[in-house]
Design an enzyme around this catalytic site. Structure first.
Site, PDB file in Angstrom:
ATOM      1  N   GLU A 297      -1.566  -0.457  -5.859  1.00 39.18           N
ATOM      2  CA  GLU A 297      -2.936  -0.303  -4.577  1.00 39.18           C
ATOM      3  C   GLU A 297      -4.265  -0.207  -5.895  1.00 39.18           C
ATOM      4  O   GLU A 297      -5.545  -0.271  -5.081  1.00 39.18           O
ATOM      5  CB  GLU A 297      -3.428   0.722  -3.747  1.00 39.18           C
TER       6      GLU A 297
ATOM      7  N   GLU B 293       5.538  -0.571  -0.081  1.00 37.86           N
ATOM      8  CA  GLU B 293       5.266   1.517   0.176  1.00 37.86           C
ATOM      9  C   GLU B 293       5.734   0.527   1.659  1.00 37.86           C
ATOM     10  O   GLU B 293       4.784  -1.027   2.641  1.00 37.86           O
ATOM     11  CB  GLU B 293       3.819   1.650   0.466  1.00 37.86           C
TER      12      GLU B 293
END
Length: 513
Positions: free
Chosen positions: A176, A297
């Site tokens: 991320e 995710e």
């Protein structure tokens, strides 16, 4: 409320999407809250093995059907010092862990993770720290983990008790990095050359690695699309995957249940937009390579506190605090099933995925220290998809009644896909009825399959949409077999109860036309 008109689709093995890659049934273990400590690792527990792994949890993980586990993060990895997690346990340092404001003891480290994977029958998927570290550190970790021997770091691994290399094939280039919350957050222009240089070194060491480039942290990120375009243009020839992440939660103050249940609409649009961006970059570069999606995710995540929040005094850095321990409802489980359908419907490009996370933290498995482990409601659709969703995904074009949602407009009541395991001679239909109030009749045209019979219809639903499994009532919600489907001639007919996850298993009894 009366039943709507039937939803319909046709199944024909001549029309497929792609083979199911078993990696789509992956999960995620991060050093966050009680996922590791008091989750999978609890020395002294009555069911702990000699390494401190809870065997009751390992049994549930095998039942869940997890194929890969991404580790060690997550936000945690952007401050990860891998060398802290190797060597004699009693000599490992304790560190402040700023991503989740906790104390990391490092008593569970890289060798312990590999032991966990071996005992669970799971393929490891490792992430490298591109937040506070970079190219050199990634190469050193790879040398320690995968090189057979004869170097300082591979010999150090052997001295630590692991003579054979770990053989980790799949590696994530950070986590991320587009997110301002990330330790070492970078712009796309900063991340792209770092990722390329890291990938270049790692593949010089081991050309057979499969590398995952950081994509967007959600479809809603303001940089989505432009981020992917920038980083792929720089790294296209060095990586095999780009990652996507998403979570769906319900605003308890302004609940919009119909939109929440239809959240897979957003997931499918996200996947299709990411694929379009990947292919645009590939076309611009005149490349015939296809970048795959690692949706590493995804889950339902309700952001309100669900357990007493840990103290956050200035000098309080607790060990394994209770964080993000969502207690999942029947409604949540139906959405998890729908999200699993969305991934399968894009099996030609989504070839890896990770349900986040595995134990205690927004997880399908819960534990109590010194006590039992149990299945949350979301355990069941994932486990059934992993068990029965093998072979090849067939193309399902639904003709369904719709209803109106605030976020997505008109949405099909039926969300469905199907898999064909030709070797086993089986077809499995996965179907969700998004209506909260009405049964949904289903008709499936089977003419392209030859003779077919119903093996079983597995159903997950409940009269109470908020029903959940808890420490005191761990089996409140569970799937059951129902007599709700039959084949007459070339048509499968079924009735899907309101707000339900359905698995209809079929056997092909004669040769296909």
């Amino acid at each position: 409320m009366s039943s709507p008109r039937p939803a319909r689709f046709t199944l024909d093995p001549a029309f497929g999407i792609g083979a199911v890659n078993p990696r789509i049934y992956g999960s995620f273990v991060e050093h966050l809250g009680r996922c590791v400590y008091d989750g999978i690792h609890e020395p002294g527990h009555p069911d702990a093995d000699e390494a401190g792994l809870r065997e009751d949890v390992l049994a549930l993980i095998r039942e869940l059907g997890v194929t890969t586990v991404r580790y060690p993060g997550g936000n945690f990895v952007s401050g990860y010092r891998w060398e802290d997690s190797v060597g004699p346990v009693d000599e490992r340092p304790r560190r402040l862990e700023p991503a989740w404001r906790s104390t990391e003891t490092n008593r569970f480290g890289l060798a312990e993770f590999m032991d966990f994977c071996a005992k669970s029958g799971i393929e490891p998927m490792m992430a490298v720290n591109l937040g506070t570290r970079g190219v050199e550190d990634a190469g050193r970790l790879l040398d320690y983990a995968n090189h057979p021997g004869g170097t300082e770091l591979s010999d150090l691994r052997a001295a630590h008790g692991s003579k054979e290399p770990f053989g980790i094939r799949m590696w994530c280039l950070g986590n991320e990095m587009d997110g301002p919350w990330q330790i070492g957050h970078k712009t796309a222009q900063e991340y792209a050359p770092l990722a390329r240089e890291t990938a270049n070194l790692m593949k010089q060491i081991d050309p057979g690695l499969e590398l995952v480039l950081c994509g967007s942290s959600s479809f809603a990120m303001p940089t989505f699309g432009s981020w992917e375009s920038t980083v792929l243009t720089e790294c296209y020839d060095k990586v095999e995957f780009i990652s996507l992440h998403t979570y769906y939660g319900l605003d308890r103050e302004k609940p919009d249940l119909d939109s929440f249940i239809a959240s897979a609409v957003d997931m499918e649009r996200y996947i299709e937009a990411a694929v379009a961006t990947c292919d645009h970059v590939g076309a611009t570069l005149k490349s015939d390579k296809k970048i795959m999606i690692s949706f590493d995710e995804w889950n339902v995540w309700h952001s309100e506190p669900v357990s007493p929040p840990p103290s956050r005094a200035e000098n309080d850095w607790p060990q394994a605090p209770r964080l993000l321990e969502n207690s999942y409802t029947l409604t949540d489980s139906v959405l998890v099933g729908s999200l699993m359908i969305a991934l399968l419907r894009h099996a030609d490009r989504v070839t890896s995925a990770s349900l986040a996370q595995l134990v205690n933290v927004i997880a399908p498995i819960m534990t109590e220290p010194g006590g039992p482990a149990w299945r949350q409601t979301t355990f069941f659709p994932f486990a059934q998809a992993s068990r029965y969703g093998r072979g090849r995904v067939l193309r399902v074009e639904v003709d369904s009644p719709t209803h109106s949602t605030e976020r997505f407009g008109e949405v099909d009541l039926l969300h469905a896909t199907a898999t064909h395991d030709e070797e086993a001679g089986t077809i499995t239909v996965f179907a969700v009825n998004r209506s909260r109030t009405a049964e949904l009749p289903l008709e499936v045209d089977l003419r392209g399959l030859g003779g077919v019979r119903v093996v079983e219809h597995l159903l997950l639903t409940d009269d109470d949409p908020d029903a959940r499994n808890t420490l005191t009532d761990p089996e409140r919600v569970a799937p059951r077999t129902v007599d709700a489907s039959c084949v007459t001639g070339d048509v499968l007919t079924s009735t899907l109860p309101p707000l339900s996850w359905n698995v209809i298993r079929l056997a092909v009894t004669t040769a296909q036309n």
